[in-house]
Design an enzyme around this catalytic site. Structure first.
Site, PDB file in Angstrom:
ATOM      1  N   ARG A   1      -0.839  -1.369  -3.483  1.00  0.00           N
ATOM      2  CA  ARG A   1      -0.161   0.434  -2.437  1.00  0.00           C
ATOM      3  C   ARG A   1      -0.635   1.202  -3.255  1.00  0.00           C
ATOM      4  NH1 ARG A   1       5.877  -1.196  -0.800  1.00  0.00           N
ATOM      5  NH2 ARG A   1       5.931  -1.033  -3.351  1.00  0.00           N
TER       6      ARG A   1
ATOM      7  N   ARG B   1      11.109   7.934  -3.491  1.00  0.00           N
ATOM      8  CA  ARG B   1      12.307   7.791  -2.498  1.00  0.00           C
ATOM      9  C   ARG B   1      13.747   8.589  -2.465  1.00  0.00           C
ATOM     10  NH1 ARG B   1      11.074   2.106  -2.150  1.00  0.00           N
ATOM     11  NH2 ARG B   1       8.624   2.010  -3.376  1.00  0.00           N
TER      12      ARG B   1
ATOM     13  N   ASP C   1       7.297   0.681   2.752  1.00  0.00           N
ATOM     14  CA  ASP C   1       8.115  -1.119   2.336  1.00  0.00           C
ATOM     15  C   ASP C   1       8.270  -1.275   3.197  1.00  0.00           C
ATOM     16  OD1 ASP C   1       7.935  -0.102  -0.615  1.00  0.00           O
ATOM     17  OD2 ASP C   1       9.894  -0.479  -0.286  1.00  0.00           O
TER      18      ASP C   1
ATOM     19  N   ASP D   1      16.630   3.823   0.298  1.00  0.00           N
ATOM     20  CA  ASP D   1      15.695   3.704  -0.599  1.00  0.00           C
ATOM     21  C   ASP D   1      14.448   3.215  -0.311  1.00  0.00           C
ATOM     22  OD1 ASP D   1      17.511   0.745  -0.746  1.00  0.00           O
ATOM     23  OD2 ASP D   1      15.215  -0.046  -1.057  1.00  0.00           O
ATOM     24  N   ASN D   2      14.104   2.826   1.046  1.00  0.00           N
ATOM     25  CA  ASN D   2      13.040   3.042   2.099  1.00  0.00           C
ATOM     26  C   ASN D   2      12.793   3.900   2.467  1.00  0.00           C
ATOM     27  OD1 ASN D   2      12.671   0.349   1.293  1.00  0.00           O
ATOM     28  ND2 ASN D   2      13.667  -0.729   2.930  1.00  0.00           N
TER      29      ASN D   2
ATOM     30  N   LYS E   1       2.161  -3.985  -6.004  1.00  0.00           N
ATOM     31  CA  LYS E   1       3.649  -5.184  -5.849  1.00  0.00           C
ATOM     32  C   LYS E   1       3.147  -6.779  -5.605  1.00  0.00           C
ATOM     33  CE  LYS E   1       6.742  -5.133  -1.939  1.00  0.00           C
ATOM     34  NZ  LYS E   1       6.535  -4.443  -0.759  1.00  0.00           N
TER      35      LYS E   1
ATOM     36  N   GLY F   1      10.946  -3.670  -8.488  1.00  0.00           N
ATOM     37  CA  GLY F   1      11.340  -4.690  -8.543  1.00  0.00           C
ATOM     38  C   GLY F   1      10.160  -5.683  -8.780  1.00  0.00           C
ATOM     39  N   ARG F   2       9.245  -6.069  -8.329  1.00  0.00           N
ATOM     40  CA  ARG F   2       8.287  -6.363  -8.044  1.00  0.00           C
ATOM     41  C   ARG F   2       7.090  -5.887  -8.142  1.00  0.00           C
ATOM     42  NH1 ARG F   2       8.323  -9.855  -2.478  1.00  0.00           N
ATOM     43  NH2 ARG F   2       8.817  -8.772  -1.156  1.00  0.00           N
TER      44      ARG F   2
ATOM     45  N   GLY G   1      15.517   0.165  -7.743  1.00  0.00           N
ATOM     46  CA  GLY G   1      14.148   0.211  -8.886  1.00  0.00           C
ATOM     47  C   GLY G   1      13.023  -0.603  -8.272  1.00  0.00           C
TER      48      GLY G   1
END
Length: 636
Positions: free
Chosen positions: A289, A296, A398, A388-389, A219, A198-199, A196
């Site tokens: 971003r 994803r 990412d 996830d990327n 981000k 996270g930041r 997920g």
């Protein structure tokens, strides 16, 4: 029923190991001893209606809560009318006038909680959460005029005193509904469960005057339920890298997420860059971003991994993605004749007009194949190609420990975490892309959206599309009309043996003339600036290759002038080398952001000669090979 995504499951019928072997693996001096072959897709064991409620609970038999696509149009009708007028008048908007929409939050199930306590978030695609990073006199230090144009944002808005406050999250923008997305993923080939945002905190979607949908995301804006044990913050060095590379990749012509601006928080963040027990405080920063979607592969995987109860969310998320980002797929009709035979012995026909999800996964496979081919063309290594990327839109997403090739080395990885097996090295990227597509396809099979034959066909299309794109790219880089496998293979072998700078070599190659009468001792003159410190034997090998190359050029019948112009338009003079990033970071950490802005301007015209900017095309200095410059960790 729990679905596990294991890299060790049986193999698909498609031989994916052929991709790299046809391109770069022969030139790996010590190739990692594993093959990237996709897992056998999981067989569906039950039928499932695609129904899910936006309240976070699943309703398998209730009427679909999803509105027809007209609802989104109706909900923003007035805004669209105003946008149409603005487009005609070419009026730019203030921050207050941006046309926000929130289709992701409106149409998909969300977390009933809105706190940022780390936890497993079940039955939800997102959690509403507010930016929480502490700031002290935040400052706007870099921005992209090009991205402002995408959003119809007036560039004068960058001058507003409150702009840094709004894009650090300290002062809310009018009209936003912030949230963090829930997703999972395979990391280094191993299923990692929930990951997920996270930041990263998405502010919402902006609809511009062209009716394009653009998500804005901060981000480094603070903790979310997906932060696990981390602080949800970002440091200046990684933020500069992401800001610059997002824009550099766009201007290279490579699909990518974008970056609107970079804001320093005025606070320090503690980081152990090398995981060696020596943390230090670094300046904090936040990047805004921008992408049409940040969905994803892992956005779908997480729900399939949680069993039958959550498979409806996979279907709902697929419908959402097709509705908003692949609307042409909804319009495919039988008359278009999109039926194909697979490579199987039984010649099974896959009809893409009868299953929109099959057409969708094929397009995702092809977009990502084309993306990886473009990476290979410019010598870009992502460094962390976890599922996830991987973007469903085929975007580079990412930017962590990325790197452009300097000396040509197919085994190069910019990621210190990847060093033991070099899974994500430059040469392996085509096969890793296919492996990741297989994991995505297995998710759709688990939700009973596609069949095994349709999944296999998507794999085939990935391989075919990659090779078609790669061969076309290499032919353009060489200035030849038709791909010559032997010529390319011999070239890559020579580049690897002599560790020749990848970018500068191809840029210099356009200086060679199509003249069969060039004396033997003059063949390498156009390449003297890039063929450094090579002995007699290697000079002979290169001269032999140049002779073969000249024969190919003569056969093409293209004039030297025309070919040079064409080659220079696809072989960049400037790429964002890691040492250039580090020079800008070093200055920025001392408070001077001039180099960040200059570097951005240079990277906005990578194919132009840009007289006076030659230093940005130089080979890396000796200090560039120290840890933290040429290679970084995942957290960097």
């Amino acid at each position: 029923m729990i679905f596990h995504f294991s890299p060790k499951s049986p193999l698909l019928s498609l031989s994916s190991s052929s991709l790299t072997s046809l391109c770069l693996r022969p030139f790996l001096p010590s190739s990692p001893k594993f093959l990237f072959s996709p897992s056998l897709l999981l067989q569906p064991r039950f039928s499932l209606a695609c129904r899910v409620s936006t309240g976070g609970s699943l309703g398998m038999d209730s009427p679909s809560p999803y509105p027809p696509s007209s609802l989104s149009v109706d909900s923003v009708a007035d805004g669209l009318k105003n946008q149409s007028l603005r487009e005609q008048e070419n009026v730019r908007l203030s921050l207050e006038d941006l046309n926000w929409d929130h289709s992701f939050v409106r149409e998909l199930p969300g977390d009933p909680r809105s706190d940022s306590i780390p936890r497993q978030v079940l039955h939800a695609c997102y959690t509403k959460v507010l930016p929480s990073a502490e700031v002290e006199n935040p400052k706007l230090v870099a921005w992209s005029d090009s991205v402002a144009d995408l959003l119809d944002l007036d560039k004068k808005e960058f001058e507003r005193p409150d702009f840094p406050l709004k894009f650090s999250g300290a002062s809310p923008l009018a009209g936003v509904v912030p949230y963090a997305q829930c997703y999972g993923g395979h990391q280094f080939g191993v299923w990692a469960g929930q990951l997920g945002d996270g930041r990263a905190i998405t502010l919402g979607e902006i609809l511009n005057s062209k009716l394009e949908r653009w998500e804005l995301q901060l981000k480094g804006a603070g903790k979310t339920p997906y932060s696990r044990f981390a602080d949800g913050l970002a440091v200046l060095r990684s933020s500069i890298r992401e800001f610059l590379c997002s824009e550099a990749m766009h201007f290279l012509g490579i699909p990518t997420t974008r970056a609107l601006c970079l804001v320093t928080t005025g606070k320090f963040v503690t980081r152990d860059m090398f995981y060696d027990g020596n943390p230090k405080e670094e300046p904090g920063a936040i990047v805004c971003r921008v992408a049409q979607s940040f969905l994803r592969f892992g956005s779908f995987q997480i729900h399939a991994s949680r069993g039958e109860e959550d498979l409806a969310i996979v279907c709902a998320l697929a419908d959402y993605a097709i509705r908003h980002h692949f609307p042409h797929i909804e319009k495919i009709s039988k008359s278009e004749g999109l039926s194909f035979s697979t490579g199987d012995d039984d010649q099974v026909v896959v009809d893409l007009t009868s299953n929109k999800y099959a057409a969708w996964v094929v397009e995702i496979a092809e977009r990502n194949a084309a993306l990886v081919a473009r990476w290979q063309g410019v010598g870009f290594t992502h460094g962390v190609l976890n599922t996830d990327n991987m973007s469903i839109l085929g975007l580079t997403i990412d930017y962590g420990p990325f790197g452009f090739l300097d000396a040509f080395d197919p085994s190069y990885t910019p990621n210190t975490t990847d060093l033991p097996g070099r899974r994500y090295c430059f040469a392996n990227q085509p096969d890793i892309g296919l492996w990741n597509i297989a994991q995505f396809a297995s998710t759709l099979m688990a939700a009973n959206l596609i069949s095994d034959k349709e999944a296999n066909y998507a794999m085939e299309r990935y391989g075919t599309k990659f090779m078609d794109e790669y061969q076309a790219i290499m032919s353009r880089k060489l200035g030849i009309k038709k791909y010559n496998k032997q010529l390319v293979n011999n070239l890559l072998n020579n580049l690897a043996v002599d560790k020749v700078d990848y970018t500068n070599f191809f840029r210099s190659l356009s200086n060679i003339k199509a003249d069969l009468d060039i004396p033997q001792d003059q063949l390498l003159v156009p390449l003297k600036a890039v063929l450094l410190d090579i002995g007699k034997e290697r000079k002979e090998a290169w001269a032999s290759w140049v002779q073969s190359y000249i024969q190919e050029l003569v056969a093409s019948g293209i004039s030297d002038e025309e070919r040079k112009a064409s080659m220079d338009s696809v072989n960049p003079k400037f790429v964002l080398r890691n040492y250039l990033c580090q020079s800008a970071i070093d200055a920025a950490e001392l408070g001077d952001f001039g180099e960040v802005r200059r570097l951005l301007k240079v990277m906005e015209k990578p194919y132009d000669d840009q007289p006076g900017m030659e230093k940005y095309a130089r080979l890396p200095p000796a200090w560039a090979y120290r840890p933290g410059v040429c290679m970084l960790s995942c957290s960097s």
